[in-house]
Design a protein around this motif. Structure first.
Motif, short mmCIF file in Angstrom:
data_model
loop_
_atom_site.label_atom_id
_atom_site.label_comp_id
_atom_site.label_asym_id
_atom_site.label_seq_id
_atom_site.Cartn_x
_atom_site.Cartn_y
_atom_site.Cartn_z
N ALA A 1 41.71 47.30 34.89
CA ALA A 1 41.31 48.07 33.71
C ALA A 1 40.15 49.00 34.05
O ALA A 1 40.07 50.13 33.54
CB ALA A 1 40.91 47.13 32.57
N ARG B 1 40.78 42.64 34.57
CA ARG B 1 39.54 43.38 34.30
C ARG B 1 39.30 44.44 35.39
O ARG B 1 38.88 45.56 35.11
CB ARG B 1 38.35 42.41 34.27
CG ARG B 1 38.30 41.52 33.05
CD ARG B 1 36.99 40.73 33.03
NE ARG B 1 36.98 39.73 31.98
CZ ARG B 1 36.74 39.97 30.69
NH1 ARG B 1 36.50 41.22 30.31
NH2 ARG B 1 36.75 38.99 29.81
N ASP C 1 41.41 48.85 29.20
CA ASP C 1 40.68 47.64 28.82
C ASP C 1 41.08 47.16 27.43
O ASP C 1 41.10 45.95 27.17
CB ASP C 1 39.17 47.84 28.93
CG ASP C 1 38.63 48.98 28.08
OD1 ASP C 1 39.43 49.69 27.43
OD2 ASP C 1 37.39 49.17 28.07
#
Length: 511
Positions: free
Chosen positions: A182, A179, A115
């Motif tokens: 991640a 996202r 992230d």
């Protein structure tokens, strides 16, 4: 130090290094940024190859190329009336391998969480990023491939035309995918709703893809042993087949038998490179394939017997047609490199092949798929014939230079098919003529391919006339030939010398 072909990627990767991240961290971060800012050249729907040199350890090759669906066979395609694997066909889409490669690299060598590494790319995708000059040029030249009304055209041709330099672009769906990856790793791409949506989209277009093909590809990336050859006392390392790194080594092995120094006239050097390139690419197209279908080909082609035989076929005064050593005749990308404070070095390349890849963009996931499957053949007797779970021959190749067992330079040259010839030309300029790596990148390029000798502006008229008198058909290249990045490691001081090709928008930066 980091060198990439986009300034936002370089700055993002440098930020990771300054924060204490290592070479693998910085490379993943920078590539993720370019998947947003260089969408016509690379993306999470593409493939990836890596050479990674842990400080004091052996160089490892990471093959992150995707495979054909389980149902893909020449017979199955012929039954559907498919006679060629066109760029924009769903059959040119293999299951993307990039995310599998990124996650494997991160699992083994990464130190910062995904992230954090994806944060700059997510920010640019959500909030917007400015189109740089070279990206705007390439975008405009390639937009005819995008079909009006298609999902890719709606995203990449706002208002019906290519964005100008300085325009702000956003890709919120791509941010959502990053996202997801991640948070879940490779499973966030190859399983669940994302995989179901991607497979359904390709299937609705006539593709043979199934959700299980994506599931099976979650761990498709694998570590392999690099291949290598000596050139002027240096060891050149490349990823093995199915990549064309073998062609780069074969060109260098052939050229090593000729004088290529600064005292050799430019026309002679260009001619020798062109003739060696034609021989190597002829073998590439006939023999390089999924490694399981061309076992032992690297050792065979790089043997003294084969190299001596091919070298003897070069006439210094005439351009000739290439033949296979057996005598049997057979009728767009981002690159970056990083060296960190501990001495880890990485050579990293990620691509969707053609400009905008297959041009097929899944509207539900925002994934633009590559066109790498168009390199497959439909002849079942060819080693590179399409087949279930097979990797196609690949043009993208990271490079690494080593001397006396010590890594001295990660390097790479972009430009599709040009890359193998580009590796040889760049290394010859550095090792034969002593050019610094930036000067070696800036020289006007030539490329012998498909019956032509393309040349860039800056090639003197007398050199062009000389080459034409030898039988070369010279054609001015429609644009810049490729791009390059490299980082040279000074063996005495440890200083890092970076270079980034001015043909692109990128930069090298260190601290």
């Amino acid at each position: 130090m980091i060198a990439t072909s986009h300034p936002l990627a370089t700055s993002a990767g440098l930020g990771v290094l300054a924060e204490g991240g290592n070479a693998a961290d910085a490379a993943i971060c920078a590539c993720a940024v370019q998947c947003v800012t260089d969408s016509h050249m690379t993306g999470i729907g593409g493939d990836c190859f890596v050479l990674y040199a842990p400080a004091g350890g052996e160089v490892r090759a990471l093959n992150g190329s995707g495979v054909a669906p389980a149902a893909a066979t020449p017979d199955a395609l012929r039954e559907r009336g498919i006679t060629e694997l066109a760029q924009t066909s769903p059959h040119s889409v293999t299951i993307p391998g990039a995310i599998s490669a990124w996650c494997l690299l991160h699992d083994e060598y990464g130190t910062l969480p995904l992230d954090r590494l994806f944060a700059p790319a997510i920010r640019y995708a959500e909030e917007g990023f400015p189109i740089t000059a070279r990206v705007a040029r390439d975008w405009a030249m390639s937009c005819d491939t995008l079909k009006p009304g298609d999902h890719a055209a709606r995203l990449f041709l706002p208002g019906g035309h290519a964005p100008r330099a300085g325009a702000i672009m956003r890709q919120p769906l791509l941010a959502a995918r990053l996202r997801e990856i991640a948070a879940k790793g490779a499973a966030g791409f190859y399983t669940g709703e994302t995989a179901a949506k991607m497979s359904r989209y390709l299937r609705e277009l006539g593709g043979l893809h199934r959700e299980q093909d994506f599931h099976d590809s979650m761990s498709i990336a694998r570590w392999e042993k690099p291949i290598s050859a000596s050139y002027r006392g240096h060891e050149v390392l490349e990823c093995g087949p199915n990549g064309q790194g073998l062609a780069a080594l074969l060109i260098l092995r052939i050229l090593e038998g000729f004088e290529m120094g600064a005292q050799v006239p430019q026309a002679d050097r260009i001619h020798l490179l062109a003739e060696a390139t034609k021989l190597a690419y002829h073998h590439r197209d006939a023999l390089i394939a999924d490694p399981a279908h061309c076992e032992g080909i690297a050792q065979q082609l790089l043997s003294d017997q084969v190299v001596d035989g091919l070298r003897s076929r070069i006439d210094p005064s005439r351009a000739t047609e290439p033949v296979l050593w057996t005598e049997a005749e057979h009728k767009d990308t981002i690159y970056l490199c990083v060296v960190d404070a501990e001495g880890n070095a990485i050579s990293f390349i990620n691509s969707i092949f053609h400009a905008f890849g297959s041009t097929l963009l899944d509207p539900e996931t925002g994934v633009l798929f590559h066109s790498r499957g168009s390199s497959f053949r439909l002849d079942p007797s060819h080693p590179n014939a399409i087949g279930p779970g097979k990797r196609p021959m690949h043009t993208i190749i990271p490079g690494m230079l080593r001397e006396n067992g010590r890594v001295t330079m990660p390097f790479g040259v972009m430009g599709g098919h040009y890359q193998a010839a580009g590796h040889a030309s760049f290394l010859s300029a550095v090792l034969d003529r002593g050019l610094d790596i930036q000067a070696a990148m800036e020289e006007p390029r030539t490329f012998a391919f498909d019956g032509e000798l393309q040349f860039e502006p800056g090639l003197p008229d007398d050199v062009r006339r000389d080459l034409e008198s030898r039988g070369h058909r010279l054609v001015r290249a429609p644009g810049p030939i490729g791009g390059a990045q490299a980082i040279r490691i000074d063996g005495e001081t440890g200083a890092l010398i970076g270079a980034s090709d001015s043909r692109k928008d990128g930069m090298a930066a260190g601290y």
